[in-house]
Enzyme design. Sequence first.
Site, PDB file in Angstrom:
ATOM      1  N   PRO A 291     -17.086 -16.909  39.520  1.00 34.64           N
ATOM      2  CA  PRO A 291     -16.843 -17.523  38.220  1.00 34.64           C
ATOM      3  C   PRO A 291     -15.689 -18.531  38.302  1.00 34.64           C
ATOM      4  O   PRO A 291     -14.680 -18.268  38.956  1.00 34.64           O
ATOM      5  CB  PRO A 291     -16.459 -16.333  37.332  1.00 34.64           C
ATOM      6  CG  PRO A 291     -15.888 -15.323  38.279  1.00 34.64           C
ATOM      7  CD  PRO A 291     -16.567 -15.531  39.602  1.00 34.64           C
ATOM      8  N   CYS A 361      -9.477 -48.789  30.593  1.00 37.21           N
ATOM      9  CA  CYS A 361     -10.075 -50.074  30.241  1.00 37.21           C
ATOM     10  C   CYS A 361     -11.589 -49.971  30.293  1.00 37.21           C
ATOM     11  O   CYS A 361     -12.225 -50.501  31.193  1.00 37.21           O
ATOM     12  CB  CYS A 361      -9.557 -51.123  31.208  1.00 37.21           C
ATOM     13  SG  CYS A 361      -9.953 -52.757  30.641  1.00 37.21           S
TER      14      CYS A 361
END
Length: 431
Positions: A291, A361
């Site tokens: 997990p 950006c």
Amino acid sequence: MLTPNLTVSEAGRLCFGGADTVQLAREHGTPLYVMDENTIRENCRGFQRVIAEEYGGRGLICYASKALSCKELYRIVDSEGLGADVISGGELYTAVQAGMPAEKIVMHGNSKSDAELKMALDCGVGRIVADNLPELERLNRIAGEAGKKARILLRIKPGIDAHTHDFVKTGCIDSKFGFALETGEALEAVRAALQYPNLELIGLHCHIGSQIFDTEPFAEAARVMVRLMDTIRTECGVTLPELNLGGGPGIKYTEDDDPPAFGSIVRAILSALKGCCTALSFPEPFVLFEPGRSIVGAAGITLYTVMAKKVIPGIRTYVLVDGGMCDNPRYALYGSRYEVLIADRAAQPRSEQVTIGGKCCESGDLIGENMPLQPAEPGDTLAVLATGAYNYSMASNYNRNPRAEIVMVKDGAARTVVRRESYEDIVRNDV
Ligand code: LLP
């Protein structure tokens, strides 16, 4: 609140793991990843408990460190008795540097280099999960050169695709990981592995997907794998002693998510496994689970500073923060959803509907869209919840943004466990 580790102080501020998040943001700067040690430990213990109660402790939980890899995390999970799943030389290096005993490490990867295989053998990792035939050949050679015998598991595609509403049993043949069961490739790989003198085949591995809420595909995968082990016993005359069933339990990211109770997936798997072993008179194997998200996901949040708000009339409102896809690429990549809060006024109703934009950006640099949020002001601290898994580990230096700091909180006290990158770090390897 989404999880019990989130509370609101008398001053109306969001607290995480007992620490005031606005204060953390001021002291450590933003973006800031905050991890709650107690939650990580509780989750580790939750898995350990299930293995102890349902399977007499005959298993090893290997934390899937792809979810979040840093030295302190390996120290914490190791101290809770867990091992680690690593998938690269870098994760292996970090785990070993942190003092994780190599025998508790499982080395993964579908494209491991010779150097990574050699490193795994030199470190003495307990298990290597082999993915393809050329890798078996290379590993046999590298182990021979090192005078070692590699303990391996074979990664099998059990033909279960848990990422569909009605999980289907053929979907996973189109996966880059492992040997397909239904084509006979898996059995062929077993035969090949058994012939190499420097490989010791000790078991099988499968992993059916991630962020899964449904228990039945896991249970079915366990049955499919035991049946394959039984076939191997008949066809090849070997009884493999280990079965690694991967990771994948889903967590609550939003108020709408309703994952099964913690541990119930592993319980369902073990019950299916035992039933199938009894039916086939197959000895119950030593089990491994990997997990990742379910150990660290809800144990982390990210704090940002609100830089500006742009109201585009009739279209949407952007709340712009000082991080973004460079520290959390999951919305850009998968459209993943999160809950967000203004940490300064956490108890107030989230009366606005906003898009959280990052600083990169790129128009797609969003943390999320259509998110309910308290009215935000520049300078506020914005918290994104349940970011402990696959955020820092998937962070990048896009736009040469330094990677953010991680602080670990425990009962209200905070310590830095990964320092914020500096601009010098950014140019370190530039020539
Ligand atoms: N074991 C293996 C072999 C895996 O491939 C994975 C995840 C795990 C264990 C851990 O799975 P978990 O328990 O964390 O679900 N970047 C994606 C998740 C990719 C998971 C890949 N493998 C995301 O952000 O959702």
